[in-house]
Design a protein around this motif. Structure first.
Motif, PDB file in Angstrom:
ATOM      1  N   ALA A 136      -8.730   4.084   7.428  1.00 17.80           N
ATOM      2  CA  ALA A 136      -9.003   2.744   6.917  1.00 17.80           C
ATOM      3  C   ALA A 136      -8.354   2.480   5.560  1.00 17.80           C
ATOM      4  N   HIS A 137      -8.103   1.228   5.328  1.00 23.62           N
ATOM      5  CA  HIS A 137      -7.710   0.748   4.007  1.00 23.62           C
ATOM      6  C   HIS A 137      -8.993   0.332   3.305  1.00 23.62           C
ATOM      7  N   ASN A 138      -9.226   0.848   2.121  1.00 24.43           N
ATOM      8  CA  ASN A 138     -10.396   0.483   1.329  1.00 24.43           C
ATOM      9  C   ASN A 138      -9.905  -0.250   0.096  1.00 24.43           C
ATOM     10  N   SER A 139     -10.249  -1.531  -0.013  1.00 21.01           N
ATOM     11  CA  SER A 139      -9.739  -2.359  -1.108  1.00 21.01           C
ATOM     12  C   SER A 139     -10.242  -1.912  -2.476  1.00 21.01           C
ATOM     13  N   THR A 140     -11.272  -1.065  -2.512  1.00 16.45           N
ATOM     14  CA  THR A 140     -11.795  -0.593  -3.791  1.00 16.45           C
ATOM     15  C   THR A 140     -11.138   0.715  -4.231  1.00 16.45           C
ATOM     16  N   ALA A 149      -0.833   4.787   3.986  1.00 14.08           N
ATOM     17  CA  ALA A 149      -1.608   4.708   5.226  1.00 14.08           C
ATOM     18  C   ALA A 149      -0.868   5.408   6.362  1.00 14.08           C
ATOM     19  N   ASP A 150       0.437   5.216   6.449  1.00 16.70           N
ATOM     20  CA  ASP A 150       1.209   5.868   7.508  1.00 16.70           C
ATOM     21  C   ASP A 150       1.144   7.387   7.372  1.00 16.70           C
ATOM     22  N   ALA A 151       1.238   7.890   6.153  1.00 13.66           N
ATOM     23  CA  ALA A 151       1.153   9.336   5.926  1.00 13.66           C
ATOM     24  C   ALA A 151      -0.227   9.857   6.293  1.00 13.66           C
TER      25      ALA A 151
END
Length: 157
Positions: free
Chosen positions: A36-40, A47-49
């Protein structure tokens, strides 16, 4: 077929994460490790890695698939047909942090969260600590799957 989603930023994936996903795979027919991407948070690894490293680290575990997700976890879970969300717990502080999220996810979607207690011998392993040790030149190879320490070193270079 029962499906669980094991979400996290996995920055980086650790041997503790692999322990949890391996045990989750024995409980569910399919486990989706959701990077997941966490905006905090500001991740060290792209992310790809993180997706690639997680896929390599879990390739030996039958029924595990690694996917990237952005957005609301419950929407991702619905799209996967998930029956449950899996979270690993190292101790009481993890439960205290995870409980409100589990309640919110259930309130939003009806999807239950299943907590898996991590291996006691790994309770000190956390992605944030691994990053900190690596930033200070320490050897993190015992805390991460093969290839991850090298990816961390490259990201820090």
């Amino acid at each position: 077929m029962t499906i669980a989603v094991f979400p996290g930023t996995f920055d980086p994936i650790t041997v503790g994460h692999v322990d949890i996903v391996t045990r989750a795979a024995s409980l569910f027919d399919r486990v989706v490790l959701a990077v997941a991407h966490n905006s905090t948070k500001t991740p060290l690894l792209s992310a790809d890695a993180r997706v690639e490293l997680a896929a390599q680290a879990t390739a030996h575990v039958p029924g595990v698939e690694v996917l990237r997700t952005d957005g609301l976890l419950v929407d991702f879970c619905r799209a996967q047909g998930a029956d449950a969300i899996v979270k690993g717990l190292r101790g009481g502080a993890d439960f205290d942090a995870e409980r409100p999220m589990a309640l919110m996810n259930r309130s939003l979607s009806g999807i239950e969260t299943v907590f898996i207690v991590g291996d006691n011998g790994l309770s000190h392993v956390a992605s944030s600590l691994v990053r900190d040790v690596a930033r200070h030149g320490g050897d993190v190879s015992g805390y991460v799957p093969q290839g991850v320490a090298e990816a961390i070193a490259e990201a820090l270079a």
